[in-house]
Structure formats: structure tokens, C-alpha cells
Design a protein around this motif. Structure first.
Motif, short mmCIF file in Angstrom:
data_model
loop_
_atom_site.label_atom_id
_atom_site.label_comp_id
_atom_site.label_asym_id
_atom_site.label_seq_id
_atom_site.Cartn_x
_atom_site.Cartn_y
_atom_site.Cartn_z
N GLU A 42 -4.90 -0.60 -9.42
CA GLU A 42 -3.88 -1.34 -8.69
C GLU A 42 -4.18 -2.83 -8.74
OE1 GLU A 42 -3.08 0.03 -4.76
OE2 GLU A 42 -3.48 2.12 -5.26
N PRO A 45 -4.38 -5.71 -4.89
CA PRO A 45 -5.55 -6.19 -4.13
C PRO A 45 -6.33 -7.30 -4.83
CG PRO A 45 -5.50 -3.79 -4.23
CD PRO A 45 -4.49 -4.29 -5.22
N GLU A 55 -13.17 -5.00 -1.35
CA GLU A 55 -12.91 -3.78 -2.12
C GLU A 55 -13.52 -3.90 -3.50
OE1 GLU A 55 -8.56 -2.19 -0.93
OE2 GLU A 55 -8.65 -4.34 -1.31
N GLU A 59 -12.51 1.34 -6.10
CA GLU A 59 -11.58 1.69 -5.01
C GLU A 59 -10.14 1.40 -5.40
OE1 GLU A 59 -13.59 0.95 -0.85
OE2 GLU A 59 -14.11 -0.69 -2.21
N LEU A 60 -9.93 0.61 -6.44
CA LEU A 60 -8.57 0.26 -6.83
C LEU A 60 -8.00 1.21 -7.89
CD1 LEU A 60 -8.75 -3.64 -7.12
CD2 LEU A 60 -8.67 -2.19 -5.11
N LEU A 62 -6.24 3.98 -9.87
CA LEU A 62 -5.16 4.91 -9.53
C LEU A 62 -5.70 6.32 -9.36
CD1 LEU A 62 -2.81 2.95 -9.81
CD2 LEU A 62 -1.90 4.34 -11.66
N ARG A 63 -6.61 6.69 -10.25
CA ARG A 63 -7.32 7.97 -10.16
C ARG A 63 -8.76 7.70 -10.62
NH1 ARG A 63 -3.23 9.04 -8.17
NH2 ARG A 63 -1.89 10.88 -8.30
N TRP A 294 4.64 -3.88 -7.98
CA TRP A 294 3.75 -2.75 -8.16
C TRP A 294 4.47 -1.42 -7.91
CZ3 TRP A 294 2.61 0.54 -4.18
CH2 TRP A 294 1.63 1.50 -4.46
N LEU A 298 4.89 1.78 -10.44
CA LEU A 298 4.47 3.14 -10.10
C LEU A 298 5.64 4.13 -10.25
CD1 LEU A 298 1.81 4.41 -8.69
CD2 LEU A 298 3.24 4.47 -6.65
N ARG A 299 6.76 3.78 -9.67
CA ARG A 299 7.87 4.73 -9.62
C ARG A 299 8.65 4.77 -10.93
NH1 ARG A 299 9.32 5.33 -3.41
NH2 ARG A 299 7.15 5.49 -2.77
N TRP A 322 5.03 -5.77 -1.03
CA TRP A 322 4.43 -6.39 0.15
C TRP A 322 3.50 -7.49 -0.30
CZ3 TRP A 322 2.04 -2.39 -2.27
CH2 TRP A 322 0.67 -2.49 -2.44
N ASP A 324 0.19 -9.62 1.65
CA ASP A 324 -0.61 -9.86 2.84
C ASP A 324 -1.15 -11.28 2.79
OD1 ASP A 324 -0.25 -7.24 3.84
OD2 ASP A 324 -1.83 -6.50 2.53
N ARG B 47 -5.45 2.73 1.97
CA ARG B 47 -6.24 1.52 2.23
C ARG B 47 -6.64 1.40 3.70
NH1 ARG B 47 -7.44 0.74 -1.94
NH2 ARG B 47 -6.30 0.00 -3.75
N TYR B 65 2.79 0.07 5.40
CA TYR B 65 2.29 -1.08 4.64
C TYR B 65 2.46 -0.96 3.15
CZ TYR B 65 0.74 -2.56 9.13
OH TYR B 65 0.75 -2.94 10.43
N HIS B 66 2.14 0.20 2.59
CA HIS B 66 2.17 0.31 1.13
C HIS B 66 3.00 1.49 0.63
CE1 HIS B 66 -1.80 -1.83 1.99
NE2 HIS B 66 -0.91 -2.73 1.70
N ILE B 79 4.23 11.03 -2.24
CA ILE B 79 4.39 9.91 -3.16
C ILE B 79 3.21 8.98 -2.95
CG2 ILE B 79 5.79 7.87 -3.72
CD1 ILE B 79 8.26 9.36 -2.95
N PRO B 81 1.04 5.33 -3.20
CA PRO B 81 -0.26 5.17 -3.82
C PRO B 81 -1.40 6.05 -3.29
CG PRO B 81 0.12 3.39 -2.26
CD PRO B 81 1.40 4.18 -2.36
N THR B 83 -3.86 9.07 -2.72
CA THR B 83 -4.17 10.23 -3.54
C THR B 83 -4.83 11.33 -2.71
OG1 THR B 83 -6.33 9.30 -4.12
CG2 THR B 83 -4.51 8.83 -5.61
#
Lengths: 405, 103
Positions: A42, A45, A55, A59-60, A62-63, A294, A298-299, A322, A324, B47, B65-66, B79, B81, B83
Motif C-alpha cells: 500500500e 502510508p 509502520e 506491514e504495508l 497487500l499480502r 488507492w 484496489l477495486r 482519504w 491524514d 491499521r 477511515y480506510h 472487502i 484493505p 486481510t
């Protein structure tokens, strides 16, 4: 005969597509080809928690890396695709390998734009798109001092907030009159400007950077008004360019990106595109639009995968993202475009407020500050083109779910 | 093995609204989804953002948030993000009071 589905680009869209192919039961070969060293991760972040050291890259993801082996996804990292022959349905990779495919997804994303000014390539002049960019920037962040942020779009705003959070002095230079003014208008731009000022960012508005100066690395910038501002490093956030070279050389139709239809199909048979690189004609204007979010990556990546498997439903996600910044969660949902009325729900000076962008009496977009539910609930109003009463929208007692229901 | 703990009056938990109860062992949230009580962890598994402001749509919980979506009947991710599934806790109503079984 085993079919091969190839995906070029191992970012969010490409990763999401590979995951979806397996989740939908595709049992052929899946080859996921990336030009970075990392499995899909991702990016959001990178300008926020990752940059601040909260982070790690793991941790980012996707899998987890092991997922790809478990799912029998052939992950080719650090091996960019160099040529595409849509007639022969064949890809060439930098490693020299050729990949024959039955269907191909182009999810090549893009590259951070640099400023074409003297000194624009000096060490210490950063862009921010990849994990490697963020790792380099973080090293300079740890050195402290003063940072110059060039461009106050979302990346610039987030970088400024993260750098302030790390205790650095930040000067932000934006050629327009306010941050984010092009996308969000002067009213919301003023709110964002005040947010950054209140958090100690020095804003230099209406000026551009004409030169980065320094011998070994950047030590100051020269602005269009002749001002010289010393710095320890700089972050340039002036947008991205879609990576269309592979498609262009293959003769695939482009219009500010790779043109796709509602099923993510390009002009070449068997070739699909999704994510930052894909441009889809707008329902209303016919103008091709790229969405650099993002959530869209993803979608839309998942949608492309289902289209490759034969699904026929059209892509109709309302764009959403979003940001932050400091103690603010800012969400935007909807379609960029002209508006004829701006309605605030809440006090524009408050920590929590939403702005609705209306055209012809329907909501086209919503910018929600610390009001994630407003953004969420606006998505339905936007998608269904619900006619709304501005006074009702502005009234915080109105349940947005009840409007037009 | 921990047992059920008393949390609140059942009628306080209304459809689609999230209540939060920071307990010693868990930051607990309660809602009513399609009429059924659901108790879940306050932290999104993506997160760790707070789910107090989550949108509840039928039996679906949406992270504010996400945008991760979870099935409140099973905790399953619908759905990304996210997992990892959302931890759910068993609930029961005794004499009009909600009790939740904590780990």
C-alpha cells in the motif's frame, strides 16, 4: 490447455487483480510482473505512518510474501516488462524472458513528476511515490533541520504534516493561491491553509520554485519572486505521469492514460488496464478520466480480474480517498469537475466539517474533515444522482441516508 | 476460562449505532445489525483505527477511515484493505442486560 493471465505492474491494482483471480477460482497460470523489489504494498502510508517510522514495509504489504507461493502466483519482481506484442500475445521482460499470455492486465501505475528546473535532480530533492523514495526521504527526515515542500496537493500536504510531526521546520511553496485549490476550490483551500499554518508550516503561496541550489546537494531554493530559502532537503509533490510507454509502443489507444471501457478493456484484444494508468470516458462528458486513488486501484484491479474471467458487470465505483494530516482525517468522495454550489455541513472553521460540491442540484463530490460518515454516506447520493435540498444537506441533524431515499 | 460479563441494558443497543466499552481486557464495541446483537473489537484489523464511527449497513460493518468491510455475523473480511477477520465476541441477553463472553 492451461491459460496464462499476465499482469504487468505489481502495485495495488496488479496485486489486487492477482489476488482476485485466485479468489474467484481461476486455476490457470498467473504471472505478476513488477519493476520494484517488493511484493505489492500500500502506498498511502508512505507519506504518513511509514514516513513517520510508525509502520514497516512488511506491514504495508497487500499480502505476506508467502501468500503468492501458496496461491501459485508467479511473482516476478525487479523485472520490468520491456515490450508487448498484442497480436502474438507476448511480453518481453528485462531479464530476457518472454511471457505468452491469454489475457493481460496493464497496471503499470505511474511515476512521480519532477520539476524541470536547474538543480531539480540534485541529491536531497525528493519525490515520493515508492517505498524506496520514502526510505530515502526518511533518512533526511531523521537528520532534522528545515525541509521545503514544493507543491501543496495531497502528497505535499501529507509530507508537510509528517515532517512537522517529526519536529522539522517546514516551508511549503505552492504556485497557486491556496493548497488544493484546483481540486477543492478556495473555500476548502483556505481551511487546509489554516490547518497547516496552525501547525507551524510557513506557507509561501503564489510562488513557484525556479531553481534548486547547492554544490553536492540541495541547500536552498530560489523562488519566482527572487527569494532564496535555505533548506536541508526538499520534497517535490507536483503530480504523477502515467506509465504508458509499453502500451504506447504496442499501439494501444491512449488519452491521458490507457483508454479503457467499463470492463477495463483496452483497444487491444485480450489486453486490460486498471489503476492509476487507466483512463475511462466520463459518463457525462465523454472526457477520459484517470483516478489516482488507492481505493480505485484496489477495486478496479479486482474488477479487471473479474472481467478477464468473463464477468460482464460494469465498473461503477464512486472514487474515494482519504488523507491524514495532523489530527485531521480528510476524506473525499466523488468526481472532480465543475460545481455551481458549495454547501458546508458544520462550521468551516471547526475541526469537524464537510463540504458538498453540487451541480444542478445534485451532489457530485464531498470533502469530509473528521467526518468519515459524511463521506461514506455521500457516496450513495453521488452515485445515484440524488436531487438534494441544500438547506437539508447543511443541517447536521439531517441523516444523509434519508436524503432522497 | 473467562465467562460472560455484564455490559449494558439491551435496549441501549440500537440498530446501526456503535457503542464502545473500554474494558480491562478488550476495547469492546457493541451494535445491533439486522436486529442481532454484535460485539466486536474496537480496532480495525487493517491499521488499528477505531471502529466507533463505523458505518453499519445491515450485517456489514465499514471501517470509517480506510473502507474495509467486515461481516458482523462471522467477522470475515468482505472487502479489503483488511486481510484479517474482525474479532467477534459471543453475546447473550439475561434479564434485559447484554452479557459478552470475553477471552
Amino acid at each position: 490447455v492451461t491459460r496464462t493471465f499476465a499482469i504487468v505492474g505489481a502495485g495495488t491494482a496488479g496485486g489486487s487483480a492477482a489476488i482476485t483471480l485466485r479468489a474467484e477460482g481461476f486455476d490457470g497460470r498467473v504471472v505478476l510482473i513488477g519493476d520494484e523489489a517488493h511484493a505489492p504494498y500500500e502506498r498511502p502510508p508512505l507519506s504518513k505512518g511509514f514516513l513517520q517510522g510508525d509502520e514497516t514495509l512488511d506491514e504495508l504489504l497487500l499480502r505476506p510474501l508467502a501468500f503468492y507461493a501458496e496461491q501459485d502466483i508467479d511473482l516476478r519482481l525487479d523485472d520490468p516488462a520491456t515490450a508487448l506484442d498484442p497480436q502474438a500475445r507476448r511480453l518481453a521482460l528485462a531479464s530476457g524472458e518472454a511471457v505468452r499470455y491469454d489475457a493481460l492486465l496493464l497496471a503499470t501505475g505511474g511515476r512521480a513528476r519532477r520539476l524541470r528546473v536547474p538543480g531539480g535532480e540534485l541529491p536531497g530533492v525528493h519525490t515520493l511515490r515508492t517505498a524506496r523514495d520514502a526510505e530515502r526521504l526518511r533518512l533526511d527526515l531523521l537528520g532534522g533541520g528545515r525541509a521545503i515542500v514544493v507543491g501543496l496537493g495531497f502528497i505535499g500536504c501529507e509530507a508537510a504534516a509528517s515532517l512537522r510531526g517529526a519536529g522539522l521546520d517546514v516551508v511549503a511553496i505552492e504556485p497557486l493561491s491556496l493548497p488544493l485549490v484546483g481540486a477543492l476550490g478556495p473555500e476548502v483551500g483556505a481551511i487546509v491553509a489554516e490547518l497547516h499554518r496552525a501547525n507551524g508550516v510557513e506557507l509561501v503561496l503564489g510562488e513557484s520554485v525556479v531553481e534548486f541550489r547547492g554544490a553536492e546537494r540541495v541547500d536552498s531554493v530560489l523562488t519566482s519572486s527572487g527569494r532564496v530559502i535555505p533548506c536541508d532537503f526538499a520534497v517535490v509533490g507536483v503530480g504523477m505521469d502515467p506509465a504508458v510507454e509499453l502500451a504506447a509502443a504496442a499501439g494501444i489507444a491512449l488519452d491521458g492514460g490507457i483508454v479503457v471501457d467499463e470492463h477495463c478493456r483496452t483497444s487491444a484484444d485480450g489486453v486490460y488496464a486498471a489503476g492509476d494508468v487507466a483512463a475511462r470516458p466520463d459518463r457525462e462528458t465523454g472526457r477520459a478520466l484517470r483516478v489516482e486513488h488507492w481505493q480505485n486501484a484496489l477495486r478496479e484491479g479486482a474488477h479487471a480480474a473479474r472481467s478477464m474471467l468473463g464477468a460482464t458487470d460494469p465498473y461503477d465505483e464512486v472514487p474515494w480517498f482519504w488523507s491524514d494530516q495532523y489530527d485531521r482525517n480528510i476524506q473525499y468522495t466523488g468526481f472532480h469537475g465543475p460545481w455551481d454550489e458549495l454547501v458546508f455541513r458544520g462550521d468551516p472553521g471547526a475541526e469537524r466539517v464537510s463540504a458538498f460540491y453540487l451541480k444542478d442540484g445534485t451532489v457530485r463530490a464531498c470533502l469530509a474533515i473528521n467526518s468519515p460518515r459524511d463521506a461514506r454516506r455521500a457516496a450513495r447520493l453521488i452515485r445515484d444522482r440524488v436531487a438534494v435540498d441544500a438547506a437539508a444537506l447543511a443541517d447536521e441533524r439531517t441523516d444523509l441516508r434519508a436524503l432522497g431515499a | 476460562v473467562s465467562g460472560f460479563v455484564d455490559v449494558c441494558d439491551a435496549e441501549e443497543v440500537v440498530e446501526g449505532e456503535v457503542l464502545s466499552f473500554p474494558l480491562d481486557s478488550v476495547r469492546l464495541c457493541l451494535t445491533r445489525a439486522d436486529g442481532v446483537l454484535a460485539a466486536f473489537d474496537e480496532d480495525c484489523t487493517h491499521r488499528r483505527c477505531s471502529l466507533i464511527d463505523a458505518e453499519i449497513d445491515g450485517t456489514v460493518l465499514i471501517c470509517p477511515y480506510h473502507g474495509a468491510e467486515f461481516d458482523l455475523r462471522t467477522g470475515a473480511v468482505l472487502i479489503g484493505p483488511a486481510t484479517k477477520p474482525l474479532p467477534l465476541y459471543e453475546t447473550r441477553v439475561v434479564d434485559g442486560r447484554v452479557e459478552v463472553r470475553l477471552p
